[in-house]
Motif scaffolding. Sequence first.
Motif, short mmCIF file in Angstrom:
data_model
loop_
_atom_site.label_atom_id
_atom_site.label_comp_id
_atom_site.label_asym_id
_atom_site.label_seq_id
_atom_site.Cartn_x
_atom_site.Cartn_y
_atom_site.Cartn_z
N ARG A 123 22.92 27.76 39.74
CA ARG A 123 21.85 27.71 40.73
C ARG A 123 21.65 29.07 41.41
O ARG A 123 20.52 29.50 41.66
CB ARG A 123 22.13 26.62 41.77
CG ARG A 123 22.04 25.20 41.20
CD ARG A 123 21.94 24.17 42.32
NE ARG A 123 23.10 24.20 43.19
CZ ARG A 123 24.20 23.48 42.98
NH1 ARG A 123 24.29 22.67 41.92
NH2 ARG A 123 25.23 23.53 43.82
N ARG A 124 22.77 29.77 41.68
CA ARG A 124 22.67 31.10 42.27
C ARG A 124 21.99 32.08 41.33
O ARG A 124 21.12 32.86 41.74
CB ARG A 124 24.07 31.62 42.65
CG ARG A 124 24.70 30.93 43.85
CD ARG A 124 25.90 31.73 44.35
NE ARG A 124 26.93 31.87 43.32
CZ ARG A 124 27.92 31.02 43.15
NH1 ARG A 124 28.02 29.92 43.91
NH2 ARG A 124 28.83 31.22 42.21
N GLU A 125 22.37 32.02 40.08
CA GLU A 125 21.79 32.93 39.09
C GLU A 125 20.31 32.63 38.89
O GLU A 125 19.49 33.54 38.78
CB GLU A 125 22.55 32.81 37.77
CG GLU A 125 22.19 33.88 36.75
CD GLU A 125 23.08 33.82 35.53
OE1 GLU A 125 23.60 34.87 35.14
OE2 GLU A 125 23.23 32.72 34.95
N GLU A 126 19.97 31.36 38.85
CA GLU A 126 18.58 30.96 38.67
C GLU A 126 17.72 31.42 39.86
O GLU A 126 16.61 31.93 39.68
CB GLU A 126 18.50 29.44 38.52
CG GLU A 126 17.09 28.93 38.21
CD GLU A 126 17.08 27.42 38.05
OE1 GLU A 126 17.62 26.73 38.96
OE2 GLU A 126 16.56 26.92 37.06
N ALA A 127 18.25 31.27 41.08
CA ALA A 127 17.51 31.69 42.27
C ALA A 127 17.32 33.20 42.29
O ALA A 127 16.25 33.70 42.64
CB ALA A 127 18.24 31.23 43.52
N ALA A 128 18.36 33.94 41.90
CA ALA A 128 18.26 35.40 41.88
C ALA A 128 17.25 35.87 40.83
O ALA A 128 16.48 36.80 41.06
CB ALA A 128 19.63 36.01 41.59
N ALA A 129 17.25 35.20 39.66
CA ALA A 129 16.32 35.56 38.60
C ALA A 129 14.88 35.30 39.03
O ALA A 129 13.98 36.11 38.77
CB ALA A 129 16.63 34.78 37.32
#
Length: 258
Positions: A123-129
Amino acid sequence: MTALLAVSGIRKVFGGLTALDGVSFSLAAGQILGLVGPNGSGKSTLLNVLSGIYTPEAGEVHLAGQSLRGRAPHQIATAGLARSFQNQQLFAGLSVVENVLVGRACRLRAGVLASIFATPRFRREEAAARQQAEDLLALVGLGWAVGASVQRLSYGQRRLLEIARALASDPKVLLLDEPCAGLSQSEANDLAHVITRLKVNGLAVIVIEHNMRFVMGLVDRIVALNFGQKIGEGTPAEIRANPAVVAAYLGGSGHAAH
């Protein structure tokens, strides 16, 4: 000048036709290089070699000191070289921001299981992307179109979207194949401003373009090709005065260069 991209002695043959014959040049970070020449001179073939679509019969390509020989296109993209194409290759069924996120895929670390179970890391990676994708859309002037469908964009705006998608992979070098094709003069001016901002941020850019006004006003250096060979290299002013380039590409009088 420290070379970020070093191209040495590239030779590419198709059957009995030599498409590239010993082409060499280098490119530093924060530099824009124009690649010019008549149709069939080998420009797009050279970009295909650089991006791993074609394997040359001879020669070397080094990016940040690392050889790209034998690497697949996705491996070269991961190494830091991204490109756009003459023909638009967008996903019509995806939104504008989703098209940019496709370009980010090579940088994502979360595995399949993490995505299936929507782990905190995923979820963190998706939000950052997504945030980066939105920032890139703002950079190219498409911040208003984040959730829009691709069909809502004009031809010129789709060109800008392709650039944003290429930038999503965090490249060191960006290859642009005829980015002005089909653009109005106003849209070409907007594109030039975007590319200049990328240069200021340290990105190296190679541009293939037939719009000589665009090229001459944008690039730091030009490499001119004809029949697969390099016939000139230098500043826009030097290329404008190069007899071989004028004869091969700009027209005998040289008026096209102005």
